[in-house]
Design a protein around this motif. Sequence first.
Motif, PDB file in Angstrom:
ATOM      1  N   LEU A  85       3.322  29.445  54.143  1.00 34.15           N
ATOM      2  CA  LEU A  85       2.920  30.622  53.371  1.00 34.15           C
ATOM      3  C   LEU A  85       3.721  30.729  52.085  1.00 34.15           C
ATOM      4  O   LEU A  85       3.165  30.974  51.002  1.00 34.15           O
ATOM      5  N   PHE A  86       5.028  30.555  52.183  1.00 31.69           N
ATOM      6  CA  PHE A  86       5.879  30.608  51.003  1.00 31.69           C
ATOM      7  C   PHE A  86       5.515  29.500  50.019  1.00 31.69           C
ATOM      8  O   PHE A  86       5.395  29.734  48.809  1.00 31.69           O
ATOM      9  N   LEU A  87       5.376  28.299  50.533  1.00 29.84           N
ATOM     10  CA  LEU A  87       5.120  27.145  49.682  1.00 29.84           C
ATOM     11  C   LEU A  87       3.831  27.335  48.889  1.00 29.84           C
ATOM     12  O   LEU A  87       3.790  27.110  47.666  1.00 29.84           O
ATOM     13  N   GLY A  88       2.766  27.735  49.568  1.00 29.54           N
ATOM     14  CA  GLY A  88       1.494  27.920  48.886  1.00 29.54           C
ATOM     15  C   GLY A  88       1.534  29.062  47.899  1.00 29.54           C
ATOM     16  O   GLY A  88       1.043  28.950  46.764  1.00 29.54           O
ATOM     17  N   ASN A  89       2.127  30.175  48.307  1.00 28.39           N
ATOM     18  CA  ASN A  89       2.147  31.357  47.455  1.00 28.39           C
ATOM     19  C   ASN A  89       2.983  31.156  46.205  1.00 28.39           C
ATOM     20  O   ASN A  89       2.563  31.519  45.101  1.00 28.39           O
ATOM     21  N   CYS A 146      -2.972  27.323  56.204  1.00 31.22           N
ATOM     22  CA  CYS A 146      -1.593  27.341  56.693  1.00 31.22           C
ATOM     23  C   CYS A 146      -1.558  27.299  58.222  1.00 31.22           C
ATOM     24  O   CYS A 146      -0.746  26.583  58.815  1.00 31.22           O
ATOM     25  N   ALA A 147      -2.449  28.063  58.840  1.00 29.40           N
ATOM     26  CA  ALA A 147      -2.509  28.094  60.304  1.00 29.40           C
ATOM     27  C   ALA A 147      -2.825  26.714  60.856  1.00 29.40           C
ATOM     28  O   ALA A 147      -2.236  26.268  61.857  1.00 29.40           O
ATOM     29  N   GLU A 148      -3.759  26.018  60.230  1.00 25.80           N
ATOM     30  CA  GLU A 148      -4.137  24.687  60.701  1.00 25.80           C
ATOM     31  C   GLU A 148      -2.982  23.705  60.568  1.00 25.80           C
ATOM     32  O   GLU A 148      -2.758  22.867  61.444  1.00 25.80           O
ATOM     33  N   LYS A 149      -2.230  23.804  59.481  1.00 23.23           N
ATOM     34  CA  LYS A 149      -1.123  22.886  59.252  1.00 23.23           C
ATOM     35  C   LYS A 149      -0.055  22.984  60.332  1.00 23.23           C
ATOM     36  O   LYS A 149       0.612  21.990  60.645  1.00 23.23           O
ATOM     37  N   VAL A 150       0.115  24.173  60.903  1.00 26.39           N
ATOM     38  CA  VAL A 150       1.167  24.336  61.920  1.00 26.39           C
ATOM     39  C   VAL A 150       0.606  24.335  63.335  1.00 26.39           C
ATOM     40  O   VAL A 150       1.350  24.555  64.305  1.00 26.39           O
ATOM     41  N   GLY A 151      -0.701  24.083  63.466  1.00 27.86           N
ATOM     42  CA  GLY A 151      -1.303  23.995  64.796  1.00 27.86           C
ATOM     43  C   GLY A 151      -1.513  25.333  65.472  1.00 27.86           C
ATOM     44  O   GLY A 151      -1.491  25.418  66.707  1.00 27.86           O
TER      45      GLY A 151
END
Length: 237
Positions: A152-156, A172-177
């Motif tokens: 979330l931080f990285l994208g924002n 983001c949810a998909e990236k962390v499973g």
Amino acid sequence: MRFLLPCLHRSLKSSSGKNNRFLGAMATNSGKKLIRIDISSDTVCPWCFVGKKNLDKAIAASTDRFDFEIRWHPFQLYPDAPKQGVNLLQFYRGRFGGGIDGMMARMSEIFRGLGMNYDVTGLTGSTMDSHRLMYLAGEQGLDKQHKLAEELFLGNFTQAKYIGDREFLLECAEKVGLEGAAEFLDDPNAGLKQVNEDLGKTVVRGVPYYVINGKHKLSGAQPPEGFLRAFEVIAKS
């Protein structure tokens, strides 16, 4: 260092103290001492990202001695921010005036020092959905929650992604499973009570704010050395 951006201040009324019963370092099955860290943070607070990067460095340097359990707690710097995204710079100028330009320049310098580009060309707005998603991640595992905070931080902050955009949140949810994220976000009440209850417990006046093993408190984006010193204090307690 922690209050260069005025967005870091807001008074609430209670504490992140879900783990306040853990008053000292405890041993784990690995034989290492366990350090529990409760973090109060908002997903639109750049200092919270800086603090996370520094905390991760301190943890990486300490895994031979300690095990870590990290739990993220919500904080809303701008609870009245609109759900529909608005221009980030215009939003800040409307609240803080022209002085925000120098503050943004300083933040860009700090991000460069961490090897990242601070992108302020995007939108900002309500962080409630991101906090609901962080709650869901915490229910599925604290490691997953910590990884979601990073995404979330990285994208924002480095890719100008809007923190309230459903597609970004699902990426983001998909990236962390994270499982069931789409259905969860589609229900506006899912996790809302829990997030609001956690917000209602917060007494901190600025973020990021850290409570380590229930009693050691750090405010602001500490350098790695600040966290390491805290770990040493806990190890001797």
